[in-house]
Write an enzyme that holds these catalytic residues in place. Structure first.
Site, PDB file in Angstrom:
ATOM      1  N   ASP A  32      11.785 -15.343  10.943  1.00  0.00           N
ATOM      2  CA  ASP A  32      12.993 -14.113  10.729  1.00  0.00           C
ATOM      3  C   ASP A  32      13.205 -13.987   9.187  1.00  0.00           C
ATOM      4  O   ASP A  32      13.773 -14.512   8.089  1.00  0.00           O
ATOM      5  CB  ASP A  32      14.489 -14.768  11.146  1.00  0.00           C
ATOM      6  CG  ASP A  32      13.689 -15.622  12.559  1.00  0.00           C
ATOM      7  OD1 ASP A  32      12.637 -14.445  13.503  1.00  0.00           O
ATOM      8  OD2 ASP A  32      13.770 -16.272  12.870  1.00  0.00           O
TER       9      ASP A  32
HETATM   10  N1  URA Z   1      11.408 -20.001  15.365  1.00  0.00           N
HETATM   11  C1  URA Z   1      13.011 -18.188  14.903  1.00  0.00           C
HETATM   12  O1  URA Z   1      13.867 -18.511  15.294  1.00  0.00           O
HETATM   13  N2  URA Z   1      12.141 -18.139  13.620  1.00  0.00           N
HETATM   14  C2  URA Z   1      11.326 -17.801  12.699  1.00  0.00           C
HETATM   15  O2  URA Z   1      11.294 -17.482  12.052  1.00  0.00           O
HETATM   16  C3  URA Z   1      10.587 -19.469  13.184  1.00  0.00           C
HETATM   17  C4  URA Z   1      10.692 -19.135  14.286  1.00  0.00           C
END
Ligand code: URA
Length: 244
Positions: free
Chosen positions: A107
């Site tokens: 993310d």
């Molecule tokens: N889980 C999440 O919520 N975000 C990420 O970036 C990776 C795993």
């Protein structure tokens, strides 16, 4: 492979531009100036060191694997507004063929270890749900952990909203009242954030520090990357005991 095709595929310019570079005497192999863009080269591992362009060793050959230390605020996408993970790589790599992509995603608000490659087969092998490659996250939470989380995450029965398949068992180690280390063996959308949201908590910081046995070195500065050796790439698939 033909020299002009190789260099064009690596983003150094069009075939015509490469032909001009060769003509200008800019391309040198083993100390000898090459005269023809059409000359064929074997893509040996040591070629990047032996082939110089204006005195500089050329970039890694196709088949490269990169370990990137993703900063917060960068998006793992080719085409979105704002800062992109691709901005951290040399500009000419945007023109590489085959294209360089992230292996899975982090993310925008997650930092840490992200792999990138132009090797489609390797990419699929790593993200394939068949392989269950462990990914380790350091999690910061808004609310205190209750102690119920580890057994629930390990149960193999936890369901996320809007999904019809339970999550695979995940491994949680609580490191303080509001911090934990979570190892996942699959990669669903926003998985870590959704797992904690499902139990009424909220992830305030998220950092990935390990994929398989490959750890993000503390020496790799935020926003920088390294090209992995075949031995380091193999660590992605080795099943060491060091979870949590
Ligand atoms: N889980 C999440 O919520 N975000 C990420 O970036 C990776 C795993």
């Amino acid at each position: 492979m033909r020299l002009d095709r190789l260099l064009a595929n690596m983003g150094y310019g069009s075939r015509r531009e490469i032909a001009l570079m060769v003509k200008a005497g800019w391309v040198v192999l083993d100390g000898i100036t090459l005269e023809e863009g059409a000359v064929k080269l074997a893509l040996s591992d040591d070629l990047p060191k032996r082939l110089l362009l204006r005195g500089n060793a050329i970039d890694p050959l196709p088949g490269m694997v990169l370990m990137v230390h993703k900063p917060l605020g960068y998006t793992c996408s080719h085409k979105e507004a704002g800062k992109l993970i691709y901005d951290l790589l040399p500009e000419r790599w945007r023109a590489r063929e085959p294209v360089v992509s992230t292996i899975g995603r982090l993310d925008k608000d997650t930092s840490g270890l992200i792999l990138m490659t132009d090797d489609g087969e390797l990419l699929h092998k790593i993200i394939s749900p068949k392989h269950h490659i462990p990914k380790r996250y350091v999690v910061g939470l808004d609310r205190s952990l209750s102690g119920q989380e580890a057994p629930l995450f390990a149960s193999g029965t936890m369901m996320l909203e809007g999904e019809d398949k339970p999550l695979l068992p995940a491994h949680l180690v609580v490191t303080s009242e509001r911090t934990a280390v979570l190892t996942l063996f699959e990669g669903r959308y926003h998985q870590v954030r959704r797992m904690f949201a499902a139990i009424g908590n909220h992830v305030v910081s998220l950092h990935r520090d390990q994929i398989g046995d490959l750890m993000l070195p503390t020496t790799l500065a935020v926003g920088s990357f390294v090209v992995l050796t075949p031995q380091e790439t193999a660590q992605i698939f080795s099943e060491g005991p060091n979870q949590g």
